[in-house]
Motif scaffolding. Structure first.
Motif, PDB file in Angstrom:
ATOM      1  N   GLN A   1       0.804  -1.209   0.000  1.00  0.00           N
ATOM      2  CA  GLN A   1       0.000   0.000   0.000  1.00  0.00           C
ATOM      3  C   GLN A   1       0.847   1.274   0.000  1.00  0.00           C
ATOM      4  O   GLN A   1       0.556   2.210  -0.753  1.00  0.00           O
ATOM      5  CB  GLN A   1      -0.955  -0.008   1.210  1.00  0.00           C
ATOM      6  CG  GLN A   1      -1.815   1.233   1.348  1.00  0.00           C
ATOM      7  CD  GLN A   1      -2.795   1.414   0.207  1.00  0.00           C
ATOM      8  OE1 GLN A   1      -3.219   0.432  -0.416  1.00  0.00           O
ATOM      9  NE2 GLN A   1      -3.146   2.656  -0.086  1.00  0.00           N
TER      10      GLN A   1
ATOM     11  N   GLU B   1       0.789   4.275  -2.995  1.00  0.00           N
ATOM     12  CA  GLU B   1       0.649   5.710  -2.730  1.00  0.00           C
ATOM     13  C   GLU B   1       1.809   6.492  -3.320  1.00  0.00           C
ATOM     14  O   GLU B   1       1.630   7.611  -3.821  1.00  0.00           O
ATOM     15  CB  GLU B   1       0.556   5.937  -1.220  1.00  0.00           C
ATOM     16  CG  GLU B   1      -0.707   5.373  -0.600  1.00  0.00           C
ATOM     17  CD  GLU B   1      -0.681   5.370   0.926  1.00  0.00           C
ATOM     18  OE1 GLU B   1      -1.676   4.910   1.532  1.00  0.00           O
ATOM     19  OE2 GLU B   1       0.319   5.821   1.512  1.00  0.00           O
TER      20      GLU B   1
ATOM     21  N   HIS C   1       1.284   6.864  -7.039  1.00  0.00           N
ATOM     22  CA  HIS C   1       0.252   7.881  -7.268  1.00  0.00           C
ATOM     23  C   HIS C   1       0.812   9.288  -7.039  1.00  0.00           C
ATOM     24  O   HIS C   1       0.562  10.202  -7.840  1.00  0.00           O
ATOM     25  CB  HIS C   1      -0.935   7.621  -6.342  1.00  0.00           C
ATOM     26  CG  HIS C   1      -2.025   8.642  -6.444  1.00  0.00           C
ATOM     27  ND1 HIS C   1      -2.863   8.729  -7.531  1.00  0.00           N
ATOM     28  CD2 HIS C   1      -2.406   9.639  -5.586  1.00  0.00           C
ATOM     29  CE1 HIS C   1      -3.711   9.732  -7.348  1.00  0.00           C
ATOM     30  NE2 HIS C   1      -3.458  10.293  -6.182  1.00  0.00           N
ATOM     31  N   TYR C   2       1.562   9.450  -5.983  1.00  0.00           N
ATOM     32  CA  TYR C   2       2.150  10.758  -5.654  1.00  0.00           C
ATOM     33  C   TYR C   2       3.093  11.240  -6.751  1.00  0.00           C
ATOM     34  O   TYR C   2       3.056  12.409  -7.158  1.00  0.00           O
ATOM     35  CB  TYR C   2       2.887  10.644  -4.319  1.00  0.00           C
ATOM     36  CG  TYR C   2       3.604  11.890  -3.863  1.00  0.00           C
ATOM     37  CD1 TYR C   2       2.930  13.102  -3.721  1.00  0.00           C
ATOM     38  CD2 TYR C   2       4.967  11.850  -3.553  1.00  0.00           C
ATOM     39  CE1 TYR C   2       3.595  14.244  -3.286  1.00  0.00           C
ATOM     40  CE2 TYR C   2       5.632  12.986  -3.115  1.00  0.00           C
ATOM     41  CZ  TYR C   2       4.941  14.180  -2.985  1.00  0.00           C
ATOM     42  OH  TYR C   2       5.608  15.313  -2.554  1.00  0.00           O
TER      43      TYR C   2
END
Length: 331
Positions: free
Chosen positions: A166, A170, A173-174
């Motif tokens: 996870q 993230e 995505h960032y």
């Protein structure tokens, strides 16, 4: 008109407040604990995307490369593609009676994984060649997707596509929110990964680089077809990763992420470039929520890379300390 404008002003301020609240409640890297690792990632990204920074990097040059096994998803107790190969060997065994006495196939059919792994890379390569070839590229993609839809990790009981990290999802995505182009550069098979990486990671197949076997063009029943051959074409590990980046991306990355000595040359190549550079290693230290291993592991050995990371000041994520959670919530 003035009345309309005055009436809309409070609504404008409300919307601004709501927008501000959303931004504050969805900070980047939410599954990362506050600390040096998280701070180093955010500081690097903010530095290279700010037009006021001396280290500003244009979006076209914001290339980030990620290893897959052990970096984006788990790799214990063996690489997941090996589980896939074993499944294929068992499915094909009736067509190959000689496998009952021929290693490493005999050990696979007996369920003796210790003997399989004792055969080293040569044994694993033999299993992969036997189980991944002799079919079209389209047929292979169908087989991979069918296996992923049903296969369950032997320890967690979860589908393999849920054995992803996870915090790394993230991070991907960032980076993309900040106009980075994210690539996978993995020792795993390129055609094993491409069918599912876009759905799981948001990384399209054309941004996946991996090991490959030879493929030949044929006309079958009047239709152009690509047939997978039982010969290795390219092994995308260690220095091979750097060669593949040069040949298939054409730009030196400014950020690289790995977890093992197999990623060391990729991190060295990335950080040797001019301007701001970033290298991060995921260190598997959590034997409760995942697995703890490094210098002595036969899977994902992290020895030379760990020493060089400390020497050069690269970021090393201590999984136990730096991540609030490991895997996404169960579906």
């Amino acid at each position: 008109m003035n009345n309309i404008k005055l009436t809309m002003l409070p609504l404008f301020f409300i919307l601004c407040f709501i927008g501000k609240g959303i931004a504050e409640t969805n900070p980047p890297l939410a599954s990362w604990n506050e600390g040096k690792a998280k701070q180093s990632v955010i500081a690097f990204v903010e530095n290279v995307v700010s037009t006021d920074s001396a280290d500003f990097v244009p979006p076209s040059e914001r290339i980030a490369v990620f290893d897959n096994d052990g970096t984006l998803w788990a790799e214990q107790p063996v690489y997941f593609q090996l589980f896939f190969a074993i499944n294929r060997i068992k499915a094909l065994a009736s067509e190959h009676p000689e496998w009952k006495t021929k290693e490493p196939f005999a050990s696979v059919l007996k369920g003796d994984m210790e003997s399989v792994l004792a055969g080293g890379e040569h044994a694993i390569l033999e299993l992969v060649m036997a189980s991944h070839a002799g079919m079209s590229t389209n047929e292979f993609e169908v087989i991979v997707n069918a296996w992923l839809a049903e296969a369950i990790h032997p320890d967690s009981g979860r589908p393999y596509t849920e054995m992803v990290y996870q915090p790394m999802l993230e991070l991907l995505h960032y980076l993309r929110e900040n106009n980075f182009k994210t690539f996978i550069v993995s020792g795993g098979g390129i055609e094993f990964m491409r069918p599912w990486t876009e759905q799981v990671y948001g990384i399209p197949p054309e941004q996946v680089i991996g090991s490959s076997i030879q493929v030949e063009f044929e006309i079958q029943d009047g239709s152009p077809t690509l047939i997978r051959q039982p010969e290795l074409d390219f092994y995308d590990d260690k220095e091979g990763k750097v060669v593949a980046i040069h040949q298939q991306i054409g730009r030196r990355p400014i950020a690289a992420f790995g977890n093992s000595d197999g990623d060391l040359q990729m991190l060295q190549w990335t950080t040797a470039g001019d301007g701001a550079r970033f290298a991060l290693y995921v260190h598997h230290t959590d034997d409760k929520r995942e697995w703890a291993y490094d210098r002595e592991s036969s899977i994902g050995r992290f020895d030379k890379g760990l020493d060089e990371a400390k020497e050069k000041g690269w970021t090393v994520v201590n999984m136990k300390q730096d991540w609030k959670t490991i895997f996404p919530a169960k579906k």
